[in-house]
Design a protein around this motif. Sequence first.
Motif, short mmCIF file in Angstrom:
data_model
loop_
_atom_site.label_atom_id
_atom_site.label_comp_id
_atom_site.label_asym_id
_atom_site.label_seq_id
_atom_site.Cartn_x
_atom_site.Cartn_y
_atom_site.Cartn_z
N VAL B 4 51.47 90.16 50.59
CA VAL B 4 51.20 90.59 49.22
C VAL B 4 52.53 90.90 48.54
O VAL B 4 53.53 91.18 49.20
CB VAL B 4 50.30 91.85 49.17
CG1 VAL B 4 48.93 91.57 49.75
CG2 VAL B 4 50.95 93.01 49.88
N THR B 5 52.51 90.81 47.22
CA THR B 5 53.71 91.17 46.48
C THR B 5 53.39 92.36 45.59
O THR B 5 52.29 92.49 45.07
CB THR B 5 54.20 90.01 45.60
OG1 THR B 5 53.09 89.55 44.84
CG2 THR B 5 54.76 88.89 46.43
N LEU B 6 54.34 93.22 45.47
CA LEU B 6 54.15 94.42 44.66
C LEU B 6 55.48 94.86 44.07
O LEU B 6 56.54 94.35 44.46
CB LEU B 6 53.53 95.54 45.50
CG LEU B 6 54.31 96.07 46.69
CD1 LEU B 6 53.88 97.48 46.99
CD2 LEU B 6 54.06 95.22 47.93
N HIS B 7 55.41 95.75 43.12
CA HIS B 7 56.62 96.29 42.51
C HIS B 7 56.88 97.68 43.04
O HIS B 7 55.98 98.52 43.07
CB HIS B 7 56.47 96.37 40.99
CG HIS B 7 56.64 95.06 40.32
ND1 HIS B 7 55.57 94.22 40.06
CD2 HIS B 7 57.74 94.42 39.86
CE1 HIS B 7 56.02 93.13 39.47
NE2 HIS B 7 57.34 93.22 39.33
N ARG B 16 53.65 92.62 54.30
CA ARG B 16 52.46 92.17 55.03
C ARG B 16 51.27 93.00 54.55
O ARG B 16 51.40 94.19 54.26
CB ARG B 16 52.64 92.38 56.53
CG ARG B 16 53.64 91.46 57.20
CD ARG B 16 53.45 91.50 58.72
NE ARG B 16 53.14 92.84 59.23
CZ ARG B 16 54.07 93.75 59.51
NH1 ARG B 16 55.35 93.49 59.31
NH2 ARG B 16 53.71 94.93 60.00
N SER B 17 50.09 92.36 54.50
CA SER B 17 48.96 93.06 53.87
C SER B 17 48.47 94.24 54.70
O SER B 17 47.70 95.06 54.22
CB SER B 17 47.82 92.08 53.62
OG SER B 17 47.39 91.56 54.87
N VAL B 24 56.96 99.91 53.59
CA VAL B 24 57.56 98.96 52.68
C VAL B 24 58.65 99.62 51.86
O VAL B 24 59.73 99.05 51.65
CB VAL B 24 56.46 98.36 51.76
CG1 VAL B 24 57.05 97.32 50.83
CG2 VAL B 24 55.34 97.78 52.58
N ILE B 25 58.39 100.83 51.42
CA ILE B 25 59.38 101.54 50.61
C ILE B 25 60.66 101.75 51.43
O ILE B 25 61.77 101.52 50.95
CB ILE B 25 58.82 102.91 50.15
CG1 ILE B 25 57.71 102.69 49.13
CG2 ILE B 25 59.91 103.78 49.56
CD1 ILE B 25 56.90 103.94 48.81
N VAL B 65 49.79 106.92 54.02
CA VAL B 65 48.41 106.54 54.33
C VAL B 65 47.84 105.53 53.34
O VAL B 65 46.69 105.14 53.45
CB VAL B 65 47.47 107.77 54.39
CG1 VAL B 65 47.77 108.62 55.60
CG2 VAL B 65 47.55 108.58 53.12
N THR B 66 48.64 105.12 52.34
CA THR B 66 48.12 104.21 51.33
C THR B 66 48.44 102.77 51.71
O THR B 66 49.61 102.43 51.86
CB THR B 66 48.73 104.54 49.95
OG1 THR B 66 48.50 105.92 49.69
CG2 THR B 66 48.09 103.71 48.86
#
Lengths: 573, 238
Positions: B4-7, B16-17, B24-25, B65-66
């Motif tokens: 997935v891509t996110l900002h 990775r999903s 990720v952060i 947890v998100t």
Amino acid sequence: MNRPELQAMGERERERQQSYRCRLLCCASTPCLSSGATAVIEALKQFVKEQELDADVLVTATGCMGPCSRGPLVTVQTRDLEDVVYEHVTPELARDIALAHAAPEPRALERNLLAADSPFFAKQKKVVLSNSGLIDPERLECYVARGGYGALANALREMTPVEVCEAITRSGLRGRGGAGYPTGLKWDLVRKAPGTRKFVIANGDEGDPGAYMDRTLMESDPHRVLEGMAIAGYAVGAEQGYIYVRGEYPIAAKRLENAIRMAERRGLLGGRVLDSSFSFRIDIRIGAGAFVCGEETALMASVMGRRGQPSPRPPYPAQSGLWGMPTLINNVETFGNIAPIIDNGAEWYAAIGTDKSKGTKIFALAGTVATTGLIEVPMGISLREIIFDIGGGIPNGRAFKAAQTGGPSGGCIPAEHLDTPVDYDSLRRLGSIMGSGGLVVMDDTSCMPDVAKFFMEFCMDESCGKCVPCRVGTVQLHRLLEHITNGSATPRDMETLEELCVMMQETSLCGLGQSAPNPLLSTLRYFREEYQAHILERTCPAGKCTMDHVPPLEQGAELQRRSRSTTSDSEVS
Amino acid sequence: MSVVTLHINDELVSARSDQKLLEVIREQGIDIPTLCHLEGVSDLGGCRLCLVEVQGSSKLLAACVTPVQEGMSVYTHSERLVRYRRMILELLLSERTHTCAVCVTNGHCELQYEAAELGVDHVRYEYLAPQLHLDASHARFTLDHNRCILCQRCVRVCDEVEGAHTLDIMGRGANGRVITGLNRPWGECVSCTSCGKCVQVCPTGALFFKGSSVGEMEKRHAFLSWILNGRERKEWQW
């Protein structure tokens, strides 16, 4: 048992009841029991036995009749007379009542009568509580005689699960636990969720101070809750249900257990319900006294035998609940609304109430009001009608000051908003919430910072301690309120207080922590001058707080106070 | 595994999903404080330090947890978040007795480190300073409740990695305590294997080796990933 047999059972019971000349119904809910209803029922039964009136007079222990502060209550149904309700019945009075009504020429007594046309009854609309006070909660036949389990039979034979969910959606029913999430939508989510097993949970862990709607419903009409759960089980595809009953409600648990056993024996629950292919079992889970277990994720942890602590959502229970399976969790009162919706149709239900909040709501009217008790009113009724018409106003000639709704997650509504319609959205706009239905009325002797302190102390005691903002924030807010009410706060403490409130709302893990500052913030919004009087003038306008023992805040005194409070702390711990 | 891509802070990143936001952060080199999170055990979401703003969500979400979602836009260091993190640390420091100058982990303490990083130079709240007892009944370890922040790392590592579940939490709210056994003195707990994992993962000086003096108790942070890599992936790095 199948549908014709169910109808025959109801018919038989109705005939039996009509064969009696006079029926003496005595409330056997917790409030009346604690004011002596057991002795009253005993006296009535004794009377019937002595006079050998077994064939003519029936004594029944029923559920709640409403005006709890006037208990023990006895309703008398005589064949040719209007029904009458007696208040404050003693065993001696009970004999007189029985004597007067069971006589060949029945008449009502002049004493202790509660007028049937009094606004307390006239302004109410009973949907969920329609059987309450009229049936014996320990007899399945009594419930069936009033059409009980008809909705379940109807749903199982005439409707598909999709249709049941649609009917609930169209009725506009919203969750009665407080947040007001649309029930039909939730059911549909669970119905669509993939999973080999699904569960239905009824949340009966009611914990708001002064609130006892769920307890009354479970005590007075347990089969209604079971029927609602079974219909839900059919709609979402669950075969197992749990009722989570608060540990402090032993009578409710006992009656529910009895009701489950009776319904299973007659084939209304358990395997092959009403000779259909649908099976549904219900088990009881009893709480151990934690308020936070009313929060759905904590409740599920508790049902699974784990420590009752909330967990972050998502995943929501509809996706992953009990043992990772899709789980429907609704309040007991929500389930109480299901059978009438199926019986009378979604449109009938949607016609009651306001645009966005449909149906009726049960409130536990408490505090300084002439008649306290349990009431069921259509949504959209004004607070003024509830407090002054139904409740009979403020006693002792005092003035109304505020109404607290929603318990420790709610807020105080001042006199200028008395005409606000009571529904989910209006109350939210006022900084309070509908909540589960606790309604505490306060007169002008109540001090608002003191009220806020009471609720903060409650939240502090009930915080589970999992997340920091709630665990420590509630303690710090309670400390600050203590300083305000004992006259030792500084204007700066107010800033700290307000900042902490907002921070707790935004950062706490579950609903308990996020809403814990609500009583404080709502009193600050409407009664800020009271807080200022405590801090700047060191006086309590309501005359509640005593501030004599604290010296005036001059240079150095502040330091003294701090050192004194630390020594007293160590003594406590 | 789909991607997935996110900002994150307006930077486009991919993940990775099945990843959680926090991972990720951190992969982006963004420093986000945590206290209850521990690589190798389940997440609690309790310390609330890793809260982030997610566009479209009215609530602040704990990054640990998100789960990541396609197209989400995350902000990690808004003024509000930094202020709240500071307040959370102030609350933690006010809760029990955190006197660094006499603490065995002075200089190696995660609570102390995060407070310094966020510039917490004073605490506006009243110090609650409850006088709690200290359990030194174990032959090698000591449990000092006065320095505990109830992050439950020790509870989780004992249950999930060692499998002993000697430690748990008793009581609720501010009365919560880490207990050993069924609230027995630690030394009498037959379930304790004396493995010392709880001591190594404790972020403060609440759990320490006996005999350590001020500032001497340094925790080995890498050991847990070392054990778990060996156990799960058979990658032993000796």
